[in-house]
Design a protein around this motif. Structure first.
Motif, PDB file in Angstrom:
ATOM      1  N   GLY A  95      33.833  26.963  40.178  1.00 50.02           N
ATOM      2  CA  GLY A  95      34.846  27.810  40.805  1.00 50.02           C
ATOM      3  C   GLY A  95      34.623  29.295  40.680  1.00 50.02           C
ATOM      4  N   CYS A  96      33.513  29.708  40.058  1.00 49.07           N
ATOM      5  CA  CYS A  96      33.198  31.135  39.926  1.00 49.07           C
ATOM      6  C   CYS A  96      32.999  31.748  41.313  1.00 49.07           C
ATOM      7  N   LYS A  97      33.702  32.863  41.585  1.00 49.84           N
ATOM      8  CA  LYS A  97      33.650  33.485  42.904  1.00 49.84           C
ATOM      9  C   LYS A  97      32.691  34.679  42.984  1.00 49.84           C
ATOM     10  N   LEU A  98      32.209  35.124  41.851  1.00 47.87           N
ATOM     11  CA  LEU A  98      31.304  36.277  41.774  1.00 47.87           C
ATOM     12  C   LEU A  98      30.554  36.187  40.463  1.00 47.87           C
ATOM     13  N   ALA A 150      40.550  40.508  39.699  1.00 47.95           N
ATOM     14  CA  ALA A 150      39.961  39.244  39.267  1.00 47.95           C
ATOM     15  C   ALA A 150      39.900  39.239  37.746  1.00 47.95           C
ATOM     16  N   VAL A 151      39.694  38.049  37.187  1.00 50.44           N
ATOM     17  CA  VAL A 151      39.445  37.924  35.749  1.00 50.44           C
ATOM     18  C   VAL A 151      38.048  37.374  35.560  1.00 50.44           C
ATOM     19  N   MET A 187      42.885  29.103  41.968  1.00 49.12           N
ATOM     20  CA  MET A 187      42.993  29.724  43.294  1.00 49.12           C
ATOM     21  C   MET A 187      41.749  29.407  44.116  1.00 49.12           C
ATOM     22  N   SER A 188      41.968  28.893  45.296  1.00 50.82           N
ATOM     23  CA  SER A 188      40.849  28.600  46.190  1.00 50.82           C
ATOM     24  C   SER A 188      40.771  29.708  47.235  1.00 50.82           C
ATOM     25  N   GLN A 189      39.755  30.519  47.161  1.00 48.14           N
ATOM     26  CA  GLN A 189      39.569  31.624  48.095  1.00 48.14           C
ATOM     27  C   GLN A 189      38.093  31.747  48.404  1.00 48.14           C
ATOM     28  N   GLU A 204      46.373  32.818  40.401  1.00 49.99           N
ATOM     29  CA  GLU A 204      46.417  33.315  41.773  1.00 49.99           C
ATOM     30  C   GLU A 204      45.356  34.384  42.018  1.00 49.99           C
ATOM     31  N   THR A 205      44.589  34.696  41.005  1.00 53.26           N
ATOM     32  CA  THR A 205      43.507  35.670  41.138  1.00 53.26           C
ATOM     33  C   THR A 205      42.171  34.974  40.906  1.00 53.26           C
ATOM     34  N   PRO A 206      41.110  35.392  41.555  1.00 55.77           N
ATOM     35  CA  PRO A 206      39.816  34.724  41.408  1.00 55.77           C
ATOM     36  C   PRO A 206      39.245  34.845  40.001  1.00 55.77           C
TER      37      PRO A 206
END
Length: 375
Positions: A166-169, A98-99, A1-3, A138-140
């Motif tokens: 790709g880690c979002k947090l 998120a996971v 997922m790209s967010q 579909e989840t970050p």
């Protein structure tokens, strides 16, 4: 997922400030709901084994549950295999916000299973796990790490690699793999600040949180976007609300939540040992009673026994009758002085001769301070 990481932070996670950490066999649904009641903005699940979770229905049923009120929620998995992490994440992606990939567990079981902080030098493997999940979920995807001791540059490059994958947090525990148990010591806030300054994704700081005042101090010193508590919140689930409830009140609330959302009884009892950690040395017989408890009724009886031992309902006055007899320091004196003028335990303070700091009485929720913690 790209967010966009900051859209995710603001709109999905609701810009959290106070975060309840992932804890093995401890951050279950009832405990998460308890901390949410006391101002936790974001909660993590316990660390779950991705391989077992994806392949064993009984493990999934026993180890994970959630509900409408349990949001926002990050579900954490340990893994050393991209396919396993993806398979497990696919099973929960619509039940969480998120996971998370656990890259910080320093326990022996993590060493035996080759996951957590024990794969932190295998950057190609970690990158593959994150990229595979990001492409297919579909989840970050988020991560939680430990730092490299005395190697800020490597910690920075490590974190940048995770962001690029790709880690979002990123949750950053300011301790190294070897800082655990009796060697825990203080967390390195300056290194968390350096890592944060080299990233363009949100960062949650973890480490050195003992009291409410430490929360804002941590954010100030690290420039992190939020602060996380693990061990301290187990001893005081009301940490984020700047309060120190009576241990029997918190235990009762937790037990009621467990009746609504059942979990493993051994895990409930483990929480009681954390909550009552300073009362149990005062009441050795009741410690034995807790050890032998087998049912919820046994735990209710234990709570009432502790309350009866320390609470005097006829004048609403708290008196630890066994305190002076059963708790002794090396010099033969009690670590607590009872204020004769106080009528609530929260007003009973001991003024140290050498410091102006106050010590809370043992029947209110408060942190556990490891020996040599400040050395």
């Amino acid at each position: 997922m790209s967010q966009d990481p900051w859209e995710f932070w603001k709109y999905k996670l609701k810009s959290p400030k106070y975060v309840s950490a992932p804890m093995v066999d401890m951050s279950e649904l009832p405990f998460r709901l308890l901390t949410r009641k006391y101002d936790s903005d974001l909660c993590y699940s316990p660390m779950l084994h991705s391989s077992k979770f994806s392949k064993e229905p009984r493990y999934r049923k026993d180890m994970f549950s959630t509900c409408v009120e349990d949001s926002p929620l990050i579900v954490q998995f340990c893994s050393n295999d991209a396919a396993d992490f993806l398979a497990a994440s696919l099973l929960v992606q619509y039940q969480c916000t998120a996971v998370d990939l656990n890259l910080g567990c320093p326990q022996k079981i993590a060493k035996r299973g080759h996951y957590g902080a024990y794969i932190m030098d295998e950057w190609e493997l970690i990158s593959d796990i994150i990229k595979t999940a990001t492409r297919n979920l579909e989840t970050p995807v988020t991560c939680k790490i430990r730092i490299y001791q005395d190697d800020c540059r490597k910690s920075i490059h490590y974190a940048q690699m995770l962001e690029k994958a790709g880690c979002k947090l990123l949750g950053v525990h300011g301790r190294s793999l070897h800082q655990k148990g009796s060697l825990t010591g203080p967390a390195d806030w300056p290194q968390i600040r350096l890592v944060k300054s080299h990233l363009s994704i949100p960062v949650i700081a973890n480490g050195n949180i003992l009291e409410y005042s430490d929360l804002d101090e941590c954010i100030k010193k690290t420039s992190a976007d939020a602060v996380m508590s693990a061990e301290t919140i187990l001893h005081n689930p009301a940490l984020f609300s700047d309060s120190h409830p009576f241990v029997w009140d918190i235990a009762q609330e937790f037990l009621e939540l467990c009746s609504r959302y059942p979990i493993n009884f051994n895990h409930i009892r483990a929480h009681f040992f954390k909550i009552f950690h300073l009362c149990l040395p005062l009441l050795p017989r009741l410690r034995d009673k807790l050890c032998s408890a087998q049912t919820d009724l046994d735990l209710h009886s234990f709570i009432e026994s502790v309350r009866s031992a320390l609470f005097f309902p006829h004048d609403n006055d708290l008196r630890a009758r066994v305190l002076l007899q059963q708790i002794k320091l090396g010099n033969g004196t009690s670590p607590y002085t009872l204020d004769a003028d106080a009528i609530t335990g929260l007003n009973l303070l001991k003024q140290d001769e050498d410091q102006s700091s106050s010590i809370l009485p043992p029947w209110v929720c408060q942190p556990f301070i490891r020996p040599n913690y400040f050395s």
